[in-house]
Design a protein around this motif. Structure first.
Motif, PDB file in Angstrom:
ATOM      1  N   UNK A   1       0.835  -1.194   0.000  1.00 21.18           N
ATOM      2  CA  UNK A   1       0.000   0.000   0.000  1.00 21.18           C
ATOM      3  C   UNK A   1       0.872   1.248   0.000  1.00 21.18           C
ATOM      4  N   UNK A   2       0.224   2.370  -0.379  1.00 23.57           N
ATOM      5  CA  UNK A   2       0.921   3.641  -0.369  1.00 23.57           C
ATOM      6  C   UNK A   2       1.158   4.191  -1.757  1.00 23.57           C
ATOM      7  N   UNK A   3       1.761   5.391  -1.848  1.00 21.33           N
ATOM      8  CA  UNK A   3       1.979   6.030  -3.145  1.00 21.33           C
ATOM      9  C   UNK A   3       2.800   5.186  -4.116  1.00 21.33           C
ATOM     10  N   UNK A   4       3.782   4.476  -3.606  1.00 17.26           N
ATOM     11  CA  UNK A   4       4.627   3.684  -4.502  1.00 17.26           C
ATOM     12  C   UNK A   4       3.817   2.531  -5.113  1.00 17.26           C
ATOM     13  N   UNK A   5       2.949   1.887  -4.341  1.00 13.41           N
ATOM     14  CA  UNK A   5       2.108   0.810  -4.859  1.00 13.41           C
ATOM     15  C   UNK A   5       1.126   1.351  -5.887  1.00 13.41           C
ATOM     16  N   UNK A   6       0.518   2.508  -5.593  1.00 15.32           N
ATOM     17  CA  UNK A   6      -0.421   3.100  -6.550  1.00 15.32           C
ATOM     18  C   UNK A   6       0.294   3.508  -7.833  1.00 15.32           C
ATOM     19  N   UNK A   7       1.491   4.042  -7.717  1.00 18.46           N
ATOM     20  CA  UNK A   7       2.263   4.447  -8.901  1.00 18.46           C
ATOM     21  C   UNK A   7       2.573   3.249  -9.788  1.00 18.46           C
ATOM     22  N   UNK A   8       2.900   2.097  -9.175  1.00 20.97           N
ATOM     23  CA  UNK A   8       3.161   0.885  -9.948  1.00 20.97           C
ATOM     24  C   UNK A   8       1.910   0.452 -10.704  1.00 20.97           C
ATOM     25  N   UNK A   9       0.756   0.410 -10.028  1.00 22.57           N
ATOM     26  CA  UNK A   9      -0.476   0.003 -10.694  1.00 22.57           C
ATOM     27  C   UNK A   9      -0.829   0.964 -11.833  1.00 22.57           C
ATOM     28  N   UNK A  10      -0.636   2.243 -11.598  1.00 26.91           N
ATOM     29  CA  UNK A  10      -0.907   3.235 -12.648  1.00 26.91           C
ATOM     30  C   UNK A  10      -0.065   2.966 -13.881  1.00 26.91           C
ATOM     31  N   UNK A  11       1.239   2.700 -13.677  1.00 22.01           N
ATOM     32  CA  UNK A  11       2.138   2.461 -14.809  1.00 22.01           C
ATOM     33  C   UNK A  11       1.746   1.193 -15.561  1.00 22.01           C
ATOM     34  N   UNK A  12       1.419   0.122 -14.820  1.00 20.09           N
ATOM     35  CA  UNK A  12       1.036  -1.139 -15.460  1.00 20.09           C
ATOM     36  C   UNK A  12      -0.233  -0.948 -16.283  1.00 20.09           C
ATOM     37  N   UNK A  13      -1.195  -0.222 -15.738  1.00 18.84           N
ATOM     38  CA  UNK A  13      -2.463   0.000 -16.435  1.00 18.84           C
ATOM     39  C   UNK A  13      -2.248   0.812 -17.707  1.00 18.84           C
ATOM     40  N   UNK A  14      -1.494   1.887 -17.604  1.00 16.76           N
ATOM     41  CA  UNK A  14      -1.273   2.741 -18.768  1.00 16.76           C
ATOM     42  C   UNK A  14      -0.434   2.045 -19.840  1.00 16.76           C
ATOM     43  N   UNK A  15       0.406   1.087 -19.442  1.00 12.80           N
ATOM     44  CA  UNK A  15       1.270   0.409 -20.404  1.00 12.80           C
ATOM     45  C   UNK A  15       0.582  -0.772 -21.080  1.00 12.80           C
ATOM     46  N   UNK A  16      -0.653  -1.081 -20.671  1.00 11.69           N
ATOM     47  CA  UNK A  16      -1.363  -2.221 -21.256  1.00 11.69           C
ATOM     48  C   UNK A  16      -2.153  -1.778 -22.478  1.00 11.69           C
ATOM     49  N   UNK A  17      -2.111  -2.575 -23.552  1.00 12.30           N
ATOM     50  CA  UNK A  17      -2.808  -2.222 -24.790  1.00 12.30           C
ATOM     51  C   UNK A  17      -4.314  -2.169 -24.594  1.00 12.30           C
ATOM     52  N   UNK A  18      -4.843  -3.060 -23.779  1.00 12.80           N
ATOM     53  CA  UNK A  18      -6.300  -3.140 -23.606  1.00 12.80           C
ATOM     54  C   UNK A  18      -6.819  -2.138 -22.592  1.00 12.80           C
ATOM     55  N   UNK A  19      -6.101  -1.945 -21.496  1.00  8.51           N
ATOM     56  CA  UNK A  19      -6.600  -1.113 -20.399  1.00  8.51           C
ATOM     57  C   UNK A  19      -6.404   0.370 -20.641  1.00  8.51           C
ATOM     58  N   UNK A  20      -5.465   0.726 -21.486  1.00 10.16           N
ATOM     59  CA  UNK A  20      -5.193   2.145 -21.691  1.00 10.16           C
ATOM     60  C   UNK A  20      -6.216   2.718 -22.673  1.00 10.16           C
ATOM     61  N   UNK A  21      -7.246   3.333 -22.160  1.00 15.31           N
ATOM     62  CA  UNK A  21      -8.279   3.954 -22.978  1.00 15.31           C
ATOM     63  C   UNK A  21      -8.312   5.448 -22.692  1.00 15.31           C
ATOM     64  N   UNK A  22      -9.013   6.177 -23.547  1.00 20.02           N
ATOM     65  CA  UNK A  22      -9.123   7.616 -23.332  1.00 20.02           C
ATOM     66  C   UNK A  22      -9.822   7.911 -22.009  1.00 20.02           C
ATOM     67  N   UNK A  23     -10.730   7.019 -21.629  1.00 22.67           N
ATOM     68  CA  UNK A  23     -11.486   7.242 -20.398  1.00 22.67           C
ATOM     69  C   UNK A  23     -10.586   7.163 -19.175  1.00 22.67           C
TER      70      UNK A  23
END
Length: 565
Positions: free
Chosen positions: A258-280
């Motif tokens: 938990x914490x900012x570092x954990x959230x930052x990791x999830x954010x990066x993984x999500x944005x780097x995924x072809x399917x999950x990275x949407x305009x929304x």
């Protein structure tokens, strides 16, 4: 209907029932499509326009009538270009006015890092019955993660009738995307495919007709900022760099649950995924520093490996890569498929040591890995040492050894040969030797730089510097070896000429002992040849001419004699 474990194409000798031919009432065939649901056909957006009537024909369904169809604006994603000129979108769903039986449909299949041979069935101009074309998946293109296809033969180039056609992967026999025509429909040397995950990015409703492992485990995804949603800018920048393929291919880091570092990791993984990275879901990060935003397609999968065995991790990787047989680590390596994977919770895996052994083998086969530990302890330090620091030091050491080989061995060897023989007048040869000599000088400069470079230039994040040096040194070694080989060839030719001349002279002198004038002339030619051949550096071209003149004189009969003396 094709489902998990079944095949989209059982034989290319017959046309699958899901292949759609799209027509207009007036213009005839305009493209192809894939029947995903009884009343839905996936195709390219440039084939159809919202509000216009279309007719869909299914040649693989015996006695099936042509079906009227239309496309809704919300299911039409036109092709666009981003600020960098990359194409995106070009996807649409046709709605059939009369549904077909469900057994004629197929599903899309998610697959990481598409590669290898594929087939597609389209309808080129003048061939309404259609035909199969074969191609090879070359690699990703642009920020929309479209995939470039190289046709097997010139006769299988893209044409408008293949727009929207389903692409069948030979390794899995599954539909992994659809064809997008380019350059205004004119035949081109390459075709482009929108893979399944890119399709889902633009048309998330297609997930209802998609199977195959998702790239990102749900525990590693994030949405908008919430609890613990503070961005760690430094860590985000480091992650974005790794997702861009920069620096050392293995990043070992500690991220608490938990914490900012954990959230930052999830954010990066999500944005780097072809399917999950949407305009929304990316609009929430519009104001973040651009250096913290990774590219879409930056990883092939992201696994939460808590409680997983090494065999289970291997199975998950194999599934994403489309490996159908026993997914042993050796089989994954034999595929030579580039893999970029995030594995979180390494220290909480069921077999952390066995898992690290698997990951070590994958890195040796060229995989890029982001390994996340939840706590800093001895196993973390061991992994960082084994997968990052030690191999990085070894590479710098090998680079230093290569530099030493060039300026201590190859450079002097080239100079020694240059002192013995001239290169000749050929421009390509002269250019090669000039480049080889320059390579030695640049190598000395690089050696001096390495001797005084600060430690920060040898850190994992700066490994691109190492890779650049390695490539440069390899090219320099090749130039030097080519130049030395060329001069060695000329030196061997010199020795050959010298051997022929010194063997011919005694025989000639013996046979012409009574002909003083002829012997003296031959002796002068002999001395002239020796002078050329023994000169340092030897002018081989002049020596060759002098040798030919001498041998011709010695083997040509004098007037009044039929045989050479």
């Amino acid at each position: 209907m094709t489902r998990t474990g079944e095949r989209a194409v059982t034989s290319l000798l017959r046309m699958p029932s899901w292949i759609a031919r799209i027509e207009t009432p007036d213009e005839g065939v305009i493209g192809a499509g894939v029947l995903l649901a009884p009343d839905r056909v996936l195709t390219a957006a440039h084939v159809v326009v919202p509000g216009q009537p279309y007719v869909v024909h299914f040649a693989g369904v015996p006695d099936a009538p042509s079906v009227p169809a239309h496309v809704l604006p919300q299911e039409h994603v036109p092709q666009r270009e981003d600020p960098f000129g990359d194409r995106s979108g070009d996807l649409a769903l046709l709605r059939l006015d009369e549904p077909l039986p469900a057994q004629h449909t197929t599903w899309l299949y998610r697959r990481a890092t598409p590669h290898g041979p594929v087939s597609m069935y389209g309808f080129p101009v003048g061939d309404d019955a259609g035909r199969w074309h074969d191609a090879t998946l070359v690699g990703g293109r642009g920020r929309d993660s479209q995939v470039q296809l190289r046709p097997r033969t010139e006769g299988e180039l893209a044409s408008p009738g293949f727009s929207g056609a389903g692409v069948v992967d030979h390794a899995t026999d599954r539909v992994i995307g659809i064809v997008l025509s380019v350059d205004e429909g004119r035949p081109t040397a390459f075709t482009y495919m929108s893979p399944t995950e890119t399709i889902l990015r633009h048309l998330p409703q297609v997930s209802a007709w998609t199977y195959g492992a998702e790239a990102v485990d749900r525990t590693l995804r994030t949405g908008t900022r919430g609890a613990g949603g503070e961005l760690d800018v430094g860590f985000a920048t480091e992650l974005a760099s790794w997702f861009r393929g920069e620096g050392w291919p293995v990043l070992v880091t500690v991220v608490p649950p938990r914490g900012p570092r954990a959230w930052t990791l999830k954010r990066a993984i999500t944005l780097a995924d072809r399917e999950l990275r949407t305009e929304r879901n990316t609009s929430a990060f519009d104001h973040d520093p651009p250096e913290t935003v990774p590219p879409a397609g930056g990883h092939d999968l992201a696994l939460d490996v808590r409680g997983m065995t090494a065999a289970q991790v291997t199975d998950r990787i194999a599934e994403r890569l489309g490996v159908r047989a026993d997914p042993l680590p050796e089989r994954l390596g034999a595929l030579r498929v580039p893999l970029a994977a995030v594995l979180a919770g390494i220290d909480e895996a069921a077999e952390p040591d066995a898992l690290l052994g698997l990951l070590d083998r994958l890195t040796q086969q060229g995989a890029r890995l982001l390994l996340v530990f939840r706590h800093r302890h001895d196993r973390f330090e061991q992994a960082a040492e084994a997968l990052v620091h030690r191999p990085l030091r070894d590479r710098w050491t090998r680079l230093s050894d290569e530099l030493g080989c060039i300026h201590d061995e190859l450079g002097p060897a080239l100079e020694e040969r240059r002192d013995r023989v001239l290169p000749g007048p050929d421009p390509a040869t002269l250019r090669l030797l000039t480049e080889a000599e320059a390579a030695v000088r640049r190598t000395r400069m690089l050696s001096a730089w390495l001797a005084h470079a600060p430690d920060r230039d040898r850190e994992p994040l700066r490994a691109d510097l190492l890779f650049t040096f390695e490539d440069a040194v390899e090219r320099r070694r090749q130039r030097l070896e080519q130049a030395i080989t060329l001069l060695d060839t000329r030196l061997r030719r010199r020795e050959e000429l010298l051997g022929r001349v010194t063997a011919t002279w005694p025989l000639f002198r013996e046979r012409n002992a009574t002909d003083t004038d002829r012997t003296m002339k031959a002796y002068r030619l002999y001395e002239e040849v020796l002078a050329h051949l023994q000169q340092t550096p030897c002018d081989l071209d002049r020596s060759e001419a002098a040798t030919t003149h001498f041998l011709t004189y010695c083997t040509t009969p004098p007037p009044g004699r039929e045989d050479p003396p």
